[in-house]
Design a protein around this motif. Structure first.
Motif, short mmCIF file in Angstrom:
data_model
loop_
_atom_site.label_atom_id
_atom_site.label_comp_id
_atom_site.label_asym_id
_atom_site.label_seq_id
_atom_site.Cartn_x
_atom_site.Cartn_y
_atom_site.Cartn_z
N HIS A 29 0.86 -1.19 0.00
CA HIS A 29 0.00 0.00 0.00
C HIS A 29 0.89 1.23 0.00
CE1 HIS A 29 0.83 1.04 4.25
NE2 HIS A 29 0.92 -0.26 4.41
N GLY A 31 0.23 4.06 1.99
CA GLY A 31 0.05 4.86 3.19
C GLY A 31 1.41 5.18 3.79
N SER A 32 1.42 5.71 5.02
CA SER A 32 2.68 6.10 5.63
C SER A 32 3.49 4.88 6.03
CB SER A 32 2.42 6.98 6.86
OG SER A 32 1.65 6.27 7.82
N GLN A 36 7.42 2.75 2.03
CA GLN A 36 6.86 3.70 1.06
C GLN A 36 7.85 4.85 0.83
OE1 GLN A 36 5.31 2.33 3.64
NE2 GLN A 36 3.54 1.29 2.76
N SER A 57 0.61 -0.26 -6.27
CA SER A 57 0.12 -0.49 -4.92
C SER A 57 -0.93 -1.59 -4.98
CB SER A 57 -0.49 0.80 -4.36
OG SER A 57 -1.22 0.53 -3.18
N GLY A 60 -5.34 0.45 -2.31
CA GLY A 60 -5.43 1.81 -1.79
C GLY A 60 -4.43 2.77 -2.41
N CYS A 61 -4.61 4.02 -2.04
CA CYS A 61 -3.73 5.09 -2.53
C CYS A 61 -2.87 5.61 -1.39
CB CYS A 61 -4.55 6.21 -3.16
SG CYS A 61 -5.45 5.67 -4.65
N GLY A 62 -3.41 6.55 -0.59
CA GLY A 62 -2.65 7.05 0.55
C GLY A 62 -1.73 8.20 0.18
N HIS A 63 -1.04 8.70 1.19
CA HIS A 63 -0.18 9.89 1.05
C HIS A 63 0.84 9.74 -0.07
CE1 HIS A 63 2.55 13.15 2.10
NE2 HIS A 63 3.52 12.27 2.25
N GLN A 81 -8.70 0.82 -0.86
CA GLN A 81 -8.15 0.75 0.49
C GLN A 81 -9.10 -0.02 1.40
OE1 GLN A 81 -5.16 2.32 1.26
NE2 GLN A 81 -5.18 1.37 3.28
N ARG A 225 3.56 3.98 13.27
CA ARG A 225 2.21 3.43 13.18
C ARG A 225 1.77 2.96 14.56
NH1 ARG A 225 -0.03 -1.71 11.01
NH2 ARG A 225 -2.10 -1.22 10.18
#
Length: 400
Positions: A29, A31-32, A36, A57, A60-63, A81, A225
């Motif tokens: 993914h 995300g943070s 990534q 990915s 999902g997408c995320g930052h 996501q 996290r």
């Protein structure tokens, strides 16, 4: 079947210059997370004359989806996501189709899900070079034979493995029986263009005002996290004791995750809610580090955590659990303070020592900054990875 497009496989271009190799990064993914950020660094600082990257990915997408798109690379997402488990067959089929329709010279997977799905498909489609980036010495592969078996199978299909700490390499050799010659240790890195402190009281004051933090308080931060791995319950227990010793201390936690509600409840139970802030996901981490006096990392296990490297680069002294890559990066008493994992009393003692000794805080700040700049720059990490890419792309099986 549709014809596969692209792929240079080392052939020179028409003008005689070296061909660009097509690289596909596959990650669970966007995300943070440290994995990534590593993908972003590989794209941002990669050689544009030799490599043509794309990113996939799994869900999902995320930052980091937007960050990567801003760098001008194609970014695909295979499922929405939050539907990762339910959508595994769908994700598999979409990744199957992507590899069927495109010819890549090298597949580089990041995180266990991407490795387990990506390595077999890349081998099936005879992608010439298959890399994986192992980011953490996690406990899942210790207690779950299924996870370890799947990861082992994927790693046997990979051409080469990048481990971000010696502890990860040792795990792969001892638990998965991977040959040491197939593994390179390349530590995580920090983007020194972004993580460079502003030497002014005004910048510090501005950062604290943004987060509503008292100008004269001592701010101890935790970043990561909100998950079992990071052991934030211990962070809060340490905060409770440190707060009793030093009423001017305040505590902030940056990050999101499944344990947030439980941690907020624990903060109230410990009586520190008025001195504790949960900031959620923070896109501008350099500004947050500018507001901190101390970073505390209480993790059960790690790879080489980016937050430690970022704090070092920003001149924030670190008190951290002596686990995995943390113990390989920091030298106790020289550029950080190391504590046996899980030892609340020694974490309290380490933080209290730094609060009382401003000279030691300044020493660790300077030494940490110097080490980050000398040994952990993103550009240097990318050059190491690309040297491995070219070794296998240009020499094939003889590279091993």
């Amino acid at each position: 079947m549709q014809l596969r497009k692209g792929g240079q496989e080392g052939r020179p271009s028409l003008n005689g210059s070296p061909a660009k190799y097509r690289i596909l990064h596959i990650i669970d993914h966007l995300g943070s997370g440290g994995a990534q950020e590593a993908v972003c660094q590989l794209v941002r600082y990669g050689r544009k004359d030799r490599f043509q990257p794309e990113v996939v990915s799994l869900h999902g997408c995320g930052h980091y989806y937007e960050v990567l798109r801003s760098l001008g690379v194609p970014v695909h997402t295979l499922a929405p996501q939050g539907f990762a488990r339910a959508a595994i067959p769908f994700i598999f089929l979409r990744l199957f189709r992507l590899l069927a329709c495109n010819r890549y010279d090298l597949i580089h997977t990041h995180l266990i899900g991407a490795n387990v799905l990506g390595a077999p498909l890349a081998a099936f489609y005879r992608v010439p070079v298959r890399f994986t980036h192992d980011q953490t010495r996690d406990d899942v592969r210790d207690y779950s034979l299924v996870h370890r078996w799947l990861d082992t199978l994927a790693n046997r299909l990979n051409t080469h493995i990048i481990a971000v700490s010696t502890s990860i390499r040792n795990f792969l050799c001892h638990k998965e029986k991977i040959s040491a010659g197939k593994i390179s240790v390349i530590y995580n890195s920090v983007d020194l263009l972004r993580f460079s402190p502003k030497d002014s009281q005004k910048a510090r004051q501005s950062a604290r005002e943004k987060w509503g933090l008292p100008a004269e308080a001592l701010i101890i931060g935790g970043v990561g996290r909100l998950h079992y791995q990071k052991n934030f319950p211990l962070f809060l227990e340490v905060a409770s004791e440190v707060g009793t010793l030093f009423p001017q201390a305040r505590f902030v936690i940056a990050g999101e995750g499944p344990e947030r509600a439980a941690l907020e409840n624990l903060g109230r139970k410990l009586g520190i809610a008025s001195r504790l802030r949960f900031l959620g996901f923070v896109p501008d981490m350099p500004e947050l580090y500018q507001a901190l006096d101390i970073l505390m990392l209480t993790s059960h296990f790690e790879g080489t955590p980016l937050t430690v490297l970022e704090a070092m680069a920003m001149g924030v002294p670190v008190v951290a659990a002596r686990v995995d890559g943390v113990a390989e990066v920091l030298e106790d008493g020289q550029d950080g303070l190391l504590v046996p994992p899980g030892r609340r009393d020694l974490f309290v003692a380490g933080v209290a020592r730094l609060i009382r000794d401003q000279g030691l805080r300044q020493q660790l700040s300077r030494a940490g900054q110097e080490k980050a700049r000398q040994h952990f720059s993103a550009e240097a990490m990318v050059r190491q990875v690309e040297a491995l890419y070219l070794r296998y792309l240009e020499n094939g099986r003889d590279a091993a």
